[in-house]
Design a protein around this motif. Sequence first.
Motif, PDB file in Angstrom:
ATOM      1  N   PRO A  51       9.237   1.679  -3.302  1.00  0.00           N
ATOM      2  CA  PRO A  51       9.694   0.444  -2.652  1.00  0.00           C
ATOM      3  C   PRO A  51       8.552  -0.742  -2.653  1.00  0.00           C
ATOM      4  O   PRO A  51       7.658  -0.288  -2.507  1.00  0.00           O
ATOM      5  N   THR A  52       8.997  -1.875  -2.537  1.00  0.00           N
ATOM      6  CA  THR A  52       8.045  -2.928  -2.162  1.00  0.00           C
ATOM      7  C   THR A  52       7.668  -3.141  -0.834  1.00  0.00           C
ATOM      8  O   THR A  52       8.322  -4.160  -0.146  1.00  0.00           O
ATOM      9  N   VAL A  53       6.960  -2.404  -0.232  1.00  0.00           N
ATOM     10  CA  VAL A  53       6.691  -2.362   1.278  1.00  0.00           C
ATOM     11  C   VAL A  53       5.120  -2.268   1.339  1.00  0.00           C
ATOM     12  O   VAL A  53       4.678  -1.601   0.493  1.00  0.00           O
ATOM     13  N   CYS A  54       4.423  -2.594   2.529  1.00  0.00           N
ATOM     14  CA  CYS A  54       3.100  -2.437   2.575  1.00  0.00           C
ATOM     15  C   CYS A  54       2.682  -1.366   3.383  1.00  0.00           C
ATOM     16  O   CYS A  54       2.472  -1.421   4.511  1.00  0.00           O
ATOM     17  N   LYS A  55       3.169   0.165   3.081  1.00  0.00           N
ATOM     18  CA  LYS A  55       3.007   0.970   3.988  1.00  0.00           C
ATOM     19  C   LYS A  55       3.336   2.327   3.148  1.00  0.00           C
ATOM     20  O   LYS A  55       3.823   2.338   1.987  1.00  0.00           O
ATOM     21  N   VAL A  56       2.841   3.433   3.648  1.00  0.00           N
ATOM     22  CA  VAL A  56       3.123   4.601   3.124  1.00  0.00           C
ATOM     23  C   VAL A  56       4.921   5.219   3.238  1.00  0.00           C
ATOM     24  O   VAL A  56       5.060   5.295   4.507  1.00  0.00           O
ATOM     25  N   VAL A  57       5.196   5.644   2.388  1.00  0.00           N
ATOM     26  CA  VAL A  57       6.643   6.039   2.666  1.00  0.00           C
ATOM     27  C   VAL A  57       7.093   7.328   1.824  1.00  0.00           C
ATOM     28  O   VAL A  57       6.302   7.882   0.834  1.00  0.00           O
ATOM     29  N   LEU A  73      11.347  17.845  -4.419  1.00  0.00           N
ATOM     30  CA  LEU A  73       9.978  17.496  -3.809  1.00  0.00           C
ATOM     31  C   LEU A  73       9.853  16.285  -2.987  1.00  0.00           C
ATOM     32  O   LEU A  73      10.383  15.234  -3.565  1.00  0.00           O
ATOM     33  N   GLU A  74       9.503  16.307  -1.849  1.00  0.00           N
ATOM     34  CA  GLU A  74       9.288  15.017  -0.971  1.00  0.00           C
ATOM     35  C   GLU A  74       7.657  15.005  -1.044  1.00  0.00           C
ATOM     36  O   GLU A  74       7.021  15.857  -0.647  1.00  0.00           O
ATOM     37  N   TYR A  75       7.585  13.897  -1.372  1.00  0.00           N
ATOM     38  CA  TYR A  75       5.709  13.532  -1.080  1.00  0.00           C
ATOM     39  C   TYR A  75       5.740  11.803  -0.634  1.00  0.00           C
ATOM     40  O   TYR A  75       6.687  11.330  -0.427  1.00  0.00           O
ATOM     41  N   GLU A  76       4.518  11.716  -0.312  1.00  0.00           N
ATOM     42  CA  GLU A  76       4.282  10.427   0.217  1.00  0.00           C
ATOM     43  C   GLU A  76       3.580   9.566  -0.741  1.00  0.00           C
ATOM     44  O   GLU A  76       2.685  10.114  -1.374  1.00  0.00           O
ATOM     45  N   ALA A  77       3.776   8.150  -0.840  1.00  0.00           N
ATOM     46  CA  ALA A  77       3.139   7.116  -1.696  1.00  0.00           C
ATOM     47  C   ALA A  77       3.158   6.051  -0.855  1.00  0.00           C
ATOM     48  O   ALA A  77       3.838   5.627  -0.143  1.00  0.00           O
ATOM     49  N   MET A  78       1.942   5.066  -1.488  1.00  0.00           N
ATOM     50  CA  MET A  78       1.817   3.803  -0.815  1.00  0.00           C
ATOM     51  C   MET A  78       2.687   2.814  -1.638  1.00  0.00           C
ATOM     52  O   MET A  78       3.088   3.001  -2.689  1.00  0.00           O
ATOM     53  N   GLY A  79       3.593   2.098  -0.766  1.00  0.00           N
ATOM     54  CA  GLY A  79       4.285   1.197  -1.374  1.00  0.00           C
ATOM     55  C   GLY A  79       3.615   0.173  -2.278  1.00  0.00           C
ATOM     56  O   GLY A  79       2.337  -0.153  -2.007  1.00  0.00           O
ATOM     57  N   ASN A  80       4.309  -0.730  -3.118  1.00  0.00           N
ATOM     58  CA  ASN A  80       3.454  -1.690  -3.905  1.00  0.00           C
ATOM     59  C   ASN A  80       3.751  -2.936  -3.638  1.00  0.00           C
ATOM     60  O   ASN A  80       3.682  -3.834  -4.168  1.00  0.00           O
ATOM     61  N   GLY A  81       3.962  -3.167  -2.141  1.00  0.00           N
ATOM     62  CA  GLY A  81       4.219  -4.492  -1.678  1.00  0.00           C
ATOM     63  C   GLY A  81       3.038  -5.180  -0.642  1.00  0.00           C
ATOM     64  O   GLY A  81       3.142  -6.053  -0.313  1.00  0.00           O
ATOM     65  N   CYS A  82       1.797  -4.392  -1.104  1.00  0.00           N
ATOM     66  CA  CYS A  82       0.567  -4.795  -0.332  1.00  0.00           C
ATOM     67  C   CYS A  82       0.025  -6.188  -1.220  1.00  0.00           C
ATOM     68  O   CYS A  82      -0.025  -6.217  -2.352  1.00  0.00           O
TER      69      CYS A  82
END
Length: 84
Positions: A51-57, A73-82
């Motif tokens: 998603p286009t957010v500035c946080k880990v989701v 699989l659930e994993y965490e990634a940095m949003g691409n809105g920063c």
Amino acid sequence: MKRSLFALTASACLLAAGGLQPAFAAQPKVEHYEYGAHLDIAKVISMEPVPTVCKVVPLHMLYQDSHGQQHMLEYEAMGNGCMD
């Protein structure tokens, strides 16, 4: 009139929920990724878009291993809105 509309709406909701139930039943149990875990990914079936957010989701990936078993699989990634 209101009762028949309510009954029709309730019936439609029950049918829709019943139609979705088998799809949820077929989903494999969610596995949580840990850094360094060995993953046996033979084929990626689907991935959620970042998603286009500035946080880990949390994101999910459905994949098939080399034995033909499906995994969620659930994993965490940095949003691409920063912005830099």
